[in-house]
Design an enzyme around this catalytic site. Structure first.
Site, short mmCIF file in Angstrom:
data_model
loop_
_atom_site.label_atom_id
_atom_site.label_comp_id
_atom_site.label_asym_id
_atom_site.label_seq_id
_atom_site.Cartn_x
_atom_site.Cartn_y
_atom_site.Cartn_z
N ASP A 1 0.83 -1.21 0.00
CA ASP A 1 0.00 0.00 0.00
C ASP A 1 0.86 1.25 0.00
O ASP A 1 2.08 1.19 0.15
CB ASP A 1 -0.98 -0.02 1.18
CG ASP A 1 -0.32 -0.42 2.51
OD1 ASP A 1 0.93 -0.40 2.58
OD2 ASP A 1 -1.05 -0.75 3.46
N ASN B 1 -7.77 -2.46 14.21
CA ASN B 1 -9.16 -2.60 13.76
C ASN B 1 -9.33 -3.78 12.82
O ASN B 1 -10.37 -3.93 12.19
CB ASN B 1 -9.64 -1.30 13.09
CG ASN B 1 -8.86 -0.96 11.83
OD1 ASN B 1 -7.95 -1.70 11.44
ND2 ASN B 1 -9.21 0.14 11.20
N HIS C 1 -7.50 -4.35 10.11
CA HIS C 1 -7.13 -4.12 8.71
C HIS C 1 -5.87 -4.93 8.36
O HIS C 1 -5.01 -5.17 9.21
CB HIS C 1 -6.99 -2.63 8.38
CG HIS C 1 -5.75 -1.95 8.88
ND1 HIS C 1 -5.68 -0.59 9.04
CD2 HIS C 1 -4.54 -2.42 9.25
CE1 HIS C 1 -4.48 -0.27 9.47
NE2 HIS C 1 -3.77 -1.35 9.61
N GLU D 1 -9.59 -1.39 5.28
CA GLU D 1 -10.25 -1.06 6.54
C GLU D 1 -11.53 -1.87 6.69
O GLU D 1 -12.03 -2.44 5.71
CB GLU D 1 -10.56 0.44 6.58
CG GLU D 1 -9.35 1.35 6.38
CD GLU D 1 -8.39 1.38 7.57
OE1 GLU D 1 -8.43 0.48 8.43
OE2 GLU D 1 -7.58 2.32 7.63
P1 PGA Z 1 2.11 -2.15 13.01
O1 PGA Z 1 0.95 -1.89 11.95
O2 PGA Z 1 2.92 -3.29 12.46
O3 PGA Z 1 2.90 -0.88 13.05
O4 PGA Z 1 1.44 -2.48 14.29
C1 PGA Z 1 0.28 -2.98 11.42
C2 PGA Z 1 -0.81 -2.50 10.52
O5 PGA Z 1 -1.38 -1.44 10.77
O6 PGA Z 1 -1.12 -3.21 9.56
#
Ligand code: PGA
Length: 252
Positions: free
Chosen positions: A63, A132, A134, A139
């Protein structure tokens, strides 16, 4: 699904890097799907310590933010350049990130989806998971068969990522993300998760209903998934057979 539980974040990196290294050894021109965020960093650190010829690898990032100026240090193009391309000594021409600065980001998203397919598809896709649920920037509410597209970031995601920016207002509101359907086409999924704050969402993703409300639940639809979690993130995974590994990690 294989679940490896290890003591801490550096150990998640060692185990996940071992899995990636095995893929690269058996297929030197493999296509790796790379992820940003904090969870994959120990993986890249540990992978760099392997004695591997990575000159033929191709990578696709999951992304990118839409609208950051070219070269912005928190654009995923820059994060991938620093954390992946340079660390692993990859050929920059073989590293792809969605074009968040494109005049038409929708078209850029469609082209990115096509480029993955035309390259032959991703052999192993590294993933983290957000609080959440995702994966990539899919999302809650994302269609399970969604393709690479422009999305609006959830408030919770922007708040979580504000730590990388001067203020919440500086966090972009839109992104290009591989879709859930795109991610599911990778031949193997490798999720790395750490921290007690991820324990609930990890359990929901792996054992709750498969639903757009928890995008990470699509892992249940894929035939070849490996999850590498530290002990803190694995506390709610009682329903699964887990393999606990004691991993020696180099001291910092
Ligand atoms: P993080 O983020 O590895 O910094 O916890 C994971 C994500 O948001 O997919």
């Amino acid at each position: 699904m294989e679940i490896y539980v290890v003591p801490d974040a550096p150990a998640t990196g060692v185990v996940a890097a071992g899995i990636l290294a095995a893929v690269v050894r058996s297929k030197p021109n493999a296509i790796l799907g790379v992820a940003t965020g904090s969870s994959p960093i120990p993986v890249y650190e540990a992978l760099a310590a392997h004695d591997l010829d990575m000159s033929q690898l191709r990578t696709f990032a999951l992304d990118e933010y839409v609208g950051l100026p070219a070269g912005h240090p928190q654009s995923y193009a820059e994060v991938v350049r620093r954390e992946v391309t340079e660390r692993l000594g990859l050929d920059p021409a073989r590293v792809a990130v969605p074009d968040g600065g494109a005049g038409d980001p929708h078209e850029a998203a469609v082209n990115y989806d096509s480029a993955i397919r035309e390259a032959g598809g991703i052999d192993v896709q590294l993933l983290g998971i957000g609080h959440n649920g995702h994966i990539a920037f899919n999302e809650p509410g994302s269609e399970l068969d969604s393709r690479t597209r422009v999305e609006v970031l959830a408030d919770r995601t922007r708040q979580a990522n504000a730590r990388y920016f001067r203020s919440l207002d500086d966090v972009p509101t839109r992104c290009i993300t591989q879709g859930l359907g795109t991610i599911l086409e990778a031949r193997q999924l490798l999720m790395v998760v750490r921290g007690a704050d991820k324990a609930e969402v990890l359990a929901a993703a792996l054992s709750g209903p498969v639903s757009p409300e928890c995008p990470g639940s699509v892992l249940q639809l894929h035939p070849h998934v490996t999850v590498v979690a530290d002990q803190a993130a694995a506390t709610h995974l009682d329903a699964f057979r887990q393999v606990t590994l004691q991993v020696a990690t180099p001291s910092a």
